[in-house]
Each structure stands twice: as structure tokens, then as C-alpha cells.
Design an enzyme around this catalytic site. Sequence first.
Site, short mmCIF file in Angstrom:
data_model
loop_
_atom_site.label_atom_id
_atom_site.label_comp_id
_atom_site.label_asym_id
_atom_site.label_seq_id
_atom_site.Cartn_x
_atom_site.Cartn_y
_atom_site.Cartn_z
N MET A 59 -4.43 0.26 -7.65
CA MET A 59 -3.16 1.00 -7.66
C MET A 59 -2.00 0.13 -8.14
SD MET A 59 -3.90 4.03 -6.80
CE MET A 59 -2.40 4.85 -6.31
N GLY A 60 -1.91 -1.09 -7.61
CA GLY A 60 -0.78 -1.96 -7.94
C GLY A 60 -0.72 -2.26 -9.43
N ARG B 16 -2.78 -11.93 -4.30
CA ARG B 16 -3.32 -12.99 -3.43
C ARG B 16 -4.31 -13.84 -4.23
NH1 ARG B 16 -6.80 -11.20 1.71
NH2 ARG B 16 -7.98 -10.31 -0.03
N ASN C 137 -1.36 3.49 1.85
CA ASN C 137 -1.54 4.61 2.79
C ASN C 137 -1.39 4.07 4.19
OD1 ASN C 137 -2.02 6.66 0.97
ND2 ASN C 137 -4.22 6.28 0.89
N SER D 190 0.41 9.23 -4.57
CA SER D 190 -0.84 9.98 -4.74
C SER D 190 -1.17 10.17 -6.22
CB SER D 190 -0.76 11.35 -4.07
OG SER D 190 -2.00 12.02 -4.27
N GLY E 284 -4.42 8.66 -7.34
CA GLY E 284 -5.47 7.71 -7.69
C GLY E 284 -5.01 6.77 -8.80
N LYS F 61 2.65 11.68 3.15
CA LYS F 61 1.42 11.29 2.43
C LYS F 61 0.20 11.50 3.32
CE LYS F 61 -1.41 10.06 -0.63
NZ LYS F 61 -2.27 8.93 -0.60
N HIS G 137 -0.53 15.08 3.27
CA HIS G 137 -1.12 15.37 1.95
C HIS G 137 -2.62 15.09 2.01
CE1 HIS G 137 -2.80 13.89 -1.83
NE2 HIS G 137 -2.01 14.73 -2.46
N ASN G 138 -2.97 13.94 2.54
CA ASN G 138 -4.38 13.57 2.59
C ASN G 138 -5.17 14.46 3.54
OD1 ASN G 138 -3.52 11.53 0.89
ND2 ASN G 138 -4.82 9.99 1.82
N GLU H 68 -5.90 17.37 1.67
CA GLU H 68 -6.94 16.96 0.70
C GLU H 68 -8.33 17.02 1.36
OE1 GLU H 68 -6.08 13.16 -1.37
OE2 GLU H 68 -8.07 12.49 -0.76
N TYR H 69 -8.42 16.51 2.58
CA TYR H 69 -9.71 16.54 3.30
C TYR H 69 -10.18 17.99 3.47
CZ TYR H 69 -10.02 11.67 5.16
OH TYR H 69 -10.16 10.32 5.34
N HIS I 19 -0.83 26.87 39.17
CA HIS I 19 0.07 26.44 38.10
C HIS I 19 1.12 27.49 37.75
CE1 HIS I 19 -2.15 22.79 37.41
NE2 HIS I 19 -3.29 23.46 37.37
N1 NAP Z 1 -7.15 3.90 -4.61
C1 NAP Z 1 -6.45 5.02 -4.46
O1 NAP Z 1 -6.78 6.08 -5.01
C2 NAP Z 1 -5.19 4.99 -3.65
C3 NAP Z 1 -4.28 6.06 -3.79
C4 NAP Z 1 -3.09 6.03 -3.07
C5 NAP Z 1 -2.82 4.97 -2.22
N2 NAP Z 1 -3.72 3.97 -2.09
C6 NAP Z 1 -3.36 2.84 -1.22
O2 NAP Z 1 -2.87 1.77 -2.02
C7 NAP Z 1 -3.17 0.52 -1.41
C8 NAP Z 1 -3.95 -0.34 -2.39
O3 NAP Z 1 -5.14 0.35 -2.71
P1 NAP Z 1 -6.06 -0.03 -3.96
O4 NAP Z 1 -6.95 1.12 -4.18
O5 NAP Z 1 -5.22 -0.56 -5.06
O6 NAP Z 1 -6.91 -1.21 -3.32
P2 NAP Z 1 -7.74 -2.37 -4.06
O7 NAP Z 1 -8.09 -2.00 -5.44
O8 NAP Z 1 -8.84 -2.72 -3.12
O9 NAP Z 1 -6.72 -3.58 -4.11
C9 NAP Z 1 -6.25 -4.14 -2.92
C10 NAP Z 1 -5.16 -5.14 -3.24
O10 NAP Z 1 -4.64 -5.64 -2.02
C11 NAP Z 1 -4.77 -7.04 -2.02
N3 NAP Z 1 -5.02 -7.51 -0.66
C12 NAP Z 1 -6.07 -7.20 0.13
N4 NAP Z 1 -5.92 -7.79 1.33
C13 NAP Z 1 -4.77 -8.48 1.27
C14 NAP Z 1 -4.08 -9.29 2.20
N5 NAP Z 1 -4.56 -9.48 3.43
N6 NAP Z 1 -2.92 -9.87 1.81
C15 NAP Z 1 -2.44 -9.67 0.58
N7 NAP Z 1 -3.04 -8.90 -0.34
C16 NAP Z 1 -4.20 -8.32 0.01
C17 NAP Z 1 -5.91 -7.36 -2.93
O11 NAP Z 1 -5.77 -8.68 -3.35
P3 NAP Z 1 -7.05 -9.62 -3.65
O12 NAP Z 1 -7.34 -9.40 -5.10
O13 NAP Z 1 -6.57 -10.98 -3.38
O14 NAP Z 1 -8.15 -9.17 -2.75
C18 NAP Z 1 -5.67 -6.33 -4.02
O15 NAP Z 1 -4.64 -6.73 -4.88
C19 NAP Z 1 -3.93 0.85 -0.14
O16 NAP Z 1 -3.03 0.89 0.94
C20 NAP Z 1 -4.49 2.25 -0.41
O17 NAP Z 1 -4.68 2.97 0.77
C21 NAP Z 1 -4.89 3.95 -2.80
O1 6PG Z 2 -3.54 10.75 -2.81
C1 6PG Z 2 -4.40 10.03 -3.27
O2 6PG Z 2 -4.32 9.42 -4.33
C2 6PG Z 2 -5.65 9.91 -2.44
O3 6PG Z 2 -5.51 10.61 -1.25
C3 6PG Z 2 -5.87 8.49 -2.11
O4 6PG Z 2 -4.94 8.13 -1.14
C4 6PG Z 2 -7.29 8.14 -1.74
O5 6PG Z 2 -8.20 8.66 -2.62
C5 6PG Z 2 -7.59 8.45 -0.32
O6 6PG Z 2 -7.23 7.28 0.35
C6 6PG Z 2 -9.04 8.73 -0.05
O7 6PG Z 2 -9.13 8.78 1.31
P1 6PG Z 2 -10.49 8.65 2.09
O8 6PG Z 2 -11.11 7.35 1.63
O9 6PG Z 2 -10.09 8.65 3.51
O10 6PG Z 2 -11.29 9.83 1.65
#
Ligand code: NAP
Ligand code: 6PG
Length: 471
Positions: A14-15, A34, A104, A130, A132, A184, A187-188, A191-192, A450
Site C-alpha cells: 500500500m505505501g 524499515r 487498518n 480502501s 487494495g 473504514k 466499510h470492511n 465487505e465481509y 425486572h
Molecule cells: N493490502 C491491502 O489491500 C490494504 C488495504 C487497505 C489498508 N491496508 C493496511 O495498510 C497497512 C499496510 O498494509 P500492506 O498491505 O501495505 O502491508 P505489507 O505489504 O505487508 O507492508 C507492510 C509494511 O509495513 C512495514 N512494517 C512491518 N512491520 C513494521 C514495524 N514493526 N515497524 C515499521 N514498519 C513495519 C513493512 O516494512 P518491512 O519491509 O521492513 O517489513 C512494510 O513496509 C496495513 O495496516 C493494512 O491493514 C492494506
Molecule cells: O478496503 C480495502 O482495501 C480492503 O478492505 C483491505 O483493507 C483488505 O483487503 C482487508 O484488510 C482484507 O481484510 P481481511 O484480511 O480481514 O479479509
Amino acid sequence: MQPARIGVYGLGTMGRALALNLAENGVRVAIANRETDWVADTMSEAGPLADRLVPAETLEGFVAALEPARMVLCMIPSGAPMDDMIARLRPLLDRGDVLIDGGNADFNDTRRRAAELAPHGLDYVGMGVSGGAEGARTGPSLMVGGSPESWDRLRPILTDIAARFGADPCVAHVGSDGAGHFVKTVHNGIEYADMQMIAEIYGLLRDGAGWEAGRIAGLFGDWTRGPLASFLVETTAQVLGHVDAETGRPLVDLIEDRAGQKGTGRWTVIEALRLGQSASAIEAAVGARAWSAEIAARHAGSALFNAPPVASDAPSQDALAQALLAGRILSHAQGFAVLRAAAREYGWDMDLSRIAEIWRAGCIIRSALLDDLASALAGQVPHGVLILSPDIAARLADAVPGLRRVVGWAVASGLPVPALSAALAWHDSMGQARGTANLIQAQRDSFGAHGFRRIDRPGDHHGDWPRVDNA
Ligand SMILES: NC(=O)c1ccc[n+]([C@@H]2O[C@H](COP(=O)([O-])OP(=O)(O)OC[C@H]3O[C@@H](n4cnc5c(N)ncnc54)[C@H](OP(=O)(O)O)[C@@H]3O)[C@@H](O)[C@H]2O)c1
Ligand SMILES: O=C(O)[C@H](O)[C@@H](O)[C@H](O)[C@H](O)COP(=O)(O)O
């Protein structure tokens, strides 16, 4: 070197996508991770956009690369990693800086952190993101919490990177402190429920009608046009139609039937119950994922519980579509009821219609329905219950007979439809002017004194109940 307007920490799925989206929109972005290898990876993936990225190897360098007052967006796992991150960032930041958590996160953590950082002059913003990876890169839906002042600062940048429904950017300030993460979370939860109801219709076709995955894909493909049009129906059609190259079989048939979950659906249900609400369709979806994990027990159960034969009068495709639409309306309405209750409880100035609007594009639950819900929420909502809005009630009047038909057939055939049946039970409960809670009150009064209220006179009353002989 020219300073960056915003920093993105955490270059995972995501980042990285958000950093590139910001750069694409002309924003200069400092990036750090990191594992520092990912910084170089992001630079090379950026191509020509790399000119707008400022790579940093250390947290100090990352913060120093930002123009004051700083804006830092963290895209890392929620919970302890975010608390650690705050502890490391706080000494490097100054009064007036804005720290955004785009993960999240549990909104309770967001409220706590906002309160802890406020005395240091730091504005903490919980922002729901949201859509992905693809949404983050090309246009996510953004649900922003935090103070109105931080929103004023973030608004121009976020408006540029957000998804668009027509010309309308899918970003809004949905309330103070934890409101963004709460929205959010709900929203999820929705989504579920939507995913579960889709899976239930799939199950009826697979196990009740004996359809192959490819044929079911075709039906979901038909539904991508019309009232069920949505990202999740489209995704379902695609995954059902996908064939495993190695075996030549539909890949979905080879996937273990155990659903993962990271917690947001469960949080929705927990918060709903805390607020005295029942998001029963969402609860059913969370529960169904939990049951899916009990594979060994389900195998044992399948040998023990005699399922009835599938009933002969299978519902039509039209009834299945109506069932899914009715279930979708009802589960969304439950989600909005939770939001309404939370806004009241936490004093958030939350515009529910605007929330429906920013979910019309970019996010996972985007669908044709959300446009109709946004209009309904903009008008008078009788008793604050969305399904009582005239247009929504009329749509339910059309669709519920299909839902009833499908649930009835599924029950008779021993095919589980926990979310669809929970949605129907809520609908039917809301349609009962006189329910059965009079008996609950009588039971409570008889064993615990009651009290109850009578319908024929005012005041609190007790009954002169006969004693139950336990002997
Ligand atoms: N994937 C989705 O569809 C989605 C959608 C909406 C929101 N989110 C949320 O967005 C956030 C990131 O998700 P992602 O899917 O991008 O995860 P990801 O691909 O697993 O990336 C996680 C990132 O967090 C870093 N990280 C992990 N542990 C850390 C720590 N203790 N201290 C500092 N950095 C740390 C990792 O760095 P390293 O490279 O050093 O491990 C990596 O840059 C989560 O909160 C997730 O719930 C995800
Ligand atoms: O809005 C979004 O982009 C999704 O909701 C995103 O946040 C992610 O796909 C969920 O974290 C999946 O959630 P589960 O792993 O709990 O199914």
C-alpha cells in the site's frame, strides 16, 4: 535538495502504491522503510516518477527531508508496530506536524494516540484507505479522521490522489479523532457481509444446482451489469472463471475452504454490540469465516449430520439475483446504523450520505447500490433506519420475495446461508409492529422481578407470576 511535501513510511503493497500515486500527481514525496532495500526497489519501480521521490535511509533523514509543518503518512501494520513507530517518530517531530496512520487500525487506538499526541502539538490523523494495491496506486477511497485543521492541510493532496466518481473525489473528512478508522472498519464489515452473501449464492449453485465454477462465473458476469454491478461481483466472476494452468481445473476448486481474516470485520461486530446495535449480517459473515477454519470438525460433522436431499423447486436466477440485492441493501443498512450510533456516541459530525458517496468509487465495496443509498441518506431517513426510506423500502419490496424464496429453499435443502438468512430475519423483525419481546419481559420479571411496561396504562409494573416448581 528541495524538501518533500509529505513523507510515506512503509513501502509495502500500500505505501509504495500511495507514494507513487502522490508522485504521479505532482507531489514531492520522501520515502522510507524499515528494511532499507525497499527504498531502492521503490526508486527503480518509480521510473520517471523517481524525480519526485526523496529516498531516505534513516528515520532522521526521512523527517529532515520534509518541509515544515510536516506531514508523515505511515502505511504499516496496525497495533504494536504503529505504537513503536509513534514512539520513534515523536521526538523527531515538531508542534504543528501531522502524523497520519493509513493502516487498518482499531479506532480505539486512534482515539488514544490522538489524545496522547495532542499535548505535544502533534495532530494525529487516522485515515481509512480502501481499494487494495491498485486503488492505492490509481485512486483509493479515503476516509479521513482527525481535526478539521489537519483536514484543511491534507485536503488538497488527498483530493488529487483519490478515486473519482464522475468528477467527485472519493475523499471526505468523516469526523474527528478515530472517525476515519471507524468508518473504514465498518466499510470492511460490509465487505465481509457482501463477500459472504456472494459465497452463499455460489454455494447454492455449486451444491444445490450442481453448477461448475465456469458456469457460475458466467452468471456473476451477467450480474456485473444492472443493479448488482459492483467490484466484488466483478471480482467473483473473474476468480470463478480462472483456470489453473497446471491442472486445467478452476483454481477456486483447488483452494482450501478456510477464510483468513485480519480483524476489521470482527471489530465492526464488537463495536456494533458496544453501541447496542446488531449488525447481524456482518456478524454472520465473521462467524462463517470462523467456522470455515474448523475443517476437521466440519469433516466429522458431514459424516454425522444427515443433510436433507436438495429440494426440487430450485429458485430461478432472477430470485438469486434479488436475494443478493436484498441482502446487500440490508447489510449496508446495518453498517450505516452502526455509523449513525457511533457518531452519536462519540460526538462525530458525520455525514452518512457523503460516506456513501465516497464509497461509490475506489473502494472494495463500490457498487451501483451506493449511489442510491447516498441519495436516500441525503433525504429524510424515517427513525434513522435506512430501510424505511421510501426508495429503499420500495427496492426491498421488489427484492425481498426473492430473498425469502432463496433462504426458504436453502433451509429446506440443508444448504447454509447464514448471512442471507440473518439479513432476512432483520428485515422481518423490522416489519413486525408487535414483536415477541413482551414474552421476554414477562420471563425477566417472573424470575428476576425486572419489571415491565404495559400497553394499556403508564408506569412500571410487576406481574403476580405463579412460582415454577423445580422439584
Ligand atoms: N493490502 C491491502 O489491500 C490494504 C488495504 C487497505 C489498508 N491496508 C493496511 O495498510 C497497512 C499496510 O498494509 P500492506 O498491505 O501495505 O502491508 P505489507 O505489504 O505487508 O507492508 C507492510 C509494511 O509495513 C512495514 N512494517 C512491518 N512491520 C513494521 C514495524 N514493526 N515497524 C515499521 N514498519 C513495519 C513493512 O516494512 P518491512 O519491509 O521492513 O517489513 C512494510 O513496509 C496495513 O495496516 C493494512 O491493514 C492494506
Ligand atoms: O478496503 C480495502 O482495501 C480492503 O478492505 C483491505 O483493507 C483488505 O483487503 C482487508 O484488510 C482484507 O481484510 P481481511 O484480511 O480481514 O479479509
